[in-house]
Design a protein around this motif. Structure first.
Motif, PDB file in Angstrom:
ATOM      1  N   LEU A  69       0.882  -1.165  -0.269  1.00  0.00           N
ATOM      2  CA  LEU A  69      -0.039  -0.255  -0.254  1.00  0.00           C
ATOM      3  C   LEU A  69       1.121   1.634  -0.061  1.00  0.00           C
ATOM      4  O   LEU A  69       0.184   2.154  -0.147  1.00  0.00           O
ATOM      5  CB  LEU A  69      -0.732   0.100   1.280  1.00  0.00           C
ATOM      6  CG  LEU A  69      -1.768  -0.907   1.385  1.00  0.00           C
ATOM      7  CD1 LEU A  69      -2.877  -1.274   2.538  1.00  0.00           C
ATOM      8  CD2 LEU A  69      -2.341  -1.166   0.261  1.00  0.00           C
ATOM      9  N   VAL A  70       2.079   1.523   0.439  1.00  0.00           N
ATOM     10  CA  VAL A  70       3.226   1.980   0.483  1.00  0.00           C
ATOM     11  C   VAL A  70       4.064   1.662   0.112  1.00  0.00           C
ATOM     12  O   VAL A  70       4.907   0.692  -0.165  1.00  0.00           O
ATOM     13  CB  VAL A  70       3.568   2.561   2.231  1.00  0.00           C
ATOM     14  CG1 VAL A  70       4.220   3.471   2.830  1.00  0.00           C
ATOM     15  CG2 VAL A  70       1.859   3.184   2.461  1.00  0.00           C
ATOM     16  N   ILE A  71       5.011   2.936  -0.533  1.00  0.00           N
ATOM     17  CA  ILE A  71       6.709   2.646  -1.043  1.00  0.00           C
ATOM     18  C   ILE A  71       7.659   3.505  -0.605  1.00  0.00           C
ATOM     19  O   ILE A  71       7.264   4.892  -0.494  1.00  0.00           O
ATOM     20  CB  ILE A  71       6.548   2.858  -3.118  1.00  0.00           C
ATOM     21  CG1 ILE A  71       7.996   1.933  -3.239  1.00  0.00           C
ATOM     22  CG2 ILE A  71       5.647   4.285  -3.314  1.00  0.00           C
ATOM     23  CD1 ILE A  71       7.141   1.695  -4.431  1.00  0.00           C
ATOM     24  N   ARG A  72       8.382   2.712   0.063  1.00  0.00           N
ATOM     25  CA  ARG A  72       9.831   3.803   0.721  1.00  0.00           C
ATOM     26  C   ARG A  72      10.769   3.779  -0.257  1.00  0.00           C
ATOM     27  O   ARG A  72      11.203   3.165  -1.054  1.00  0.00           O
ATOM     28  CB  ARG A  72       9.581   2.621   1.832  1.00  0.00           C
ATOM     29  CG  ARG A  72      10.901   3.845   2.308  1.00  0.00           C
ATOM     30  CD  ARG A  72      11.426   2.648   3.323  1.00  0.00           C
ATOM     31  NE  ARG A  72      12.658   2.930   4.505  1.00  0.00           N
ATOM     32  CZ  ARG A  72      13.511   2.469   4.593  1.00  0.00           C
ATOM     33  NH1 ARG A  72      14.291   1.885   3.372  1.00  0.00           N
ATOM     34  NH2 ARG A  72      14.758   3.200   5.102  1.00  0.00           N
ATOM     35  N   THR A  73      11.083   5.363  -0.207  1.00  0.00           N
ATOM     36  CA  THR A  73      12.406   5.577  -1.055  1.00  0.00           C
ATOM     37  C   THR A  73      13.129   6.105  -0.681  1.00  0.00           C
ATOM     38  O   THR A  73      12.876   7.264   0.445  1.00  0.00           O
ATOM     39  CB  THR A  73      11.876   6.497  -2.345  1.00  0.00           C
ATOM     40  OG1 THR A  73      10.071   5.810  -3.157  1.00  0.00           O
ATOM     41  CG2 THR A  73      12.815   6.776  -3.412  1.00  0.00           C
ATOM     42  N   VAL A  74      14.796   5.614  -0.602  1.00  0.00           N
ATOM     43  CA  VAL A  74      15.564   6.131   0.088  1.00  0.00           C
ATOM     44  C   VAL A  74      16.006   7.167  -1.149  1.00  0.00           C
ATOM     45  O   VAL A  74      16.797   6.523  -2.201  1.00  0.00           O
ATOM     46  CB  VAL A  74      16.769   5.508   0.665  1.00  0.00           C
ATOM     47  CG1 VAL A  74      17.780   5.832   1.225  1.00  0.00           C
ATOM     48  CG2 VAL A  74      15.092   4.380   1.235  1.00  0.00           C
ATOM     49  N   THR A  75      16.992   8.211  -0.869  1.00  0.00           N
ATOM     50  CA  THR A  75      17.631   9.086  -1.405  1.00  0.00           C
ATOM     51  C   THR A  75      18.747   9.339  -1.185  1.00  0.00           C
ATOM     52  O   THR A  75      18.545  10.148   0.102  1.00  0.00           O
ATOM     53  CB  THR A  75      16.801  11.017  -1.830  1.00  0.00           C
ATOM     54  OG1 THR A  75      15.454  10.383  -2.143  1.00  0.00           O
ATOM     55  CG2 THR A  75      17.185  11.423  -3.093  1.00  0.00           C
TER      56      THR A  75
END
Length: 128
Positions: A69-75
Motif C-alpha cells: 500500500l506504501v512505497i519507501r524511497t531512499v535518496t
C-alpha cells in the motif's frame, strides 16, 4: 455480506480479517489519509500524527509497505532522505479512508455526547 461456506472458506475469512485489521488500524488510517495528499518524509509523518511513537510509526509504515500500500524511497544524502508514498493500490484505498475520516469528523461530537450519556447511565445503574 456473504462469506463462502465451502471448503477453504476459513482461510478466505482469515485472509479477509488480516486485510481488515491492517486497513482498519487507527495508525494505518491516519497515515493513509496523510499520504493521500502526496509523498511525505518520515519526519513530516511523525509531526503530523499526534500521539504516535517513533516505533509505532516505523512498524505501521513497514506493514503498509509489506502489504503493497506504501512505497519507501531512499535518496542517498547525508543524512539519507526517506520518503513514503501510496502505491496505485494504496491510492484506491486512500479514497475510502478519506470518506471514513470525513464521516468521523462530521459525527465525532454526536459520538462524544452518546458516550457521555451512556457512561452517565451506566454509572447511575451501578450505584446502590
Amino acid at each position: 455480506m456473504d462469506v463462502p461456506d465451502q471448503v477453504g472458506a476459513g482461510a478466505v475469512t482469515c485472509q479477509l480479517r488480516d486485510v481488515l485489521d491492517r486497513v482498519g488500524d487507527k495508525w494505518s488510517v491516519l497515515i493513509m489519509a496523510i499520504l493521500g495528499g502526496g509523498s511525505r518524509r518520515y519526519s513530516e509523518l511523525r509531526r503530523s500524527i499526534d500521539g504516535i511513537s517513533q516505533r509505532m510509526l516505523t512498524l505501521t509504515l513497514r506493514s503498509l509497505e509489506r502489504d503493497g500500500l506504501v512505497i519507501r524511497t531512499v535518496t542517498p544524502s547525508t543524512p539519507p532522505r526517506v520518503d513514503y508514498a501510496l502505491t496505485p493500490v494504496g491510492q484506491t484505498l486512500s479514497a475510502e479512508v478519506s470518506s471514513l475520516i470525513s464521516w468521523s469528523e462530521r459525527h465525532r461530537e454526536y459520538i462524544g455526547r452518546s458516550r457521555d450519556r451512556y457512561d452517565a447511565e451506566a454509572e447511575a445503574e451501578a450505584r446502590p
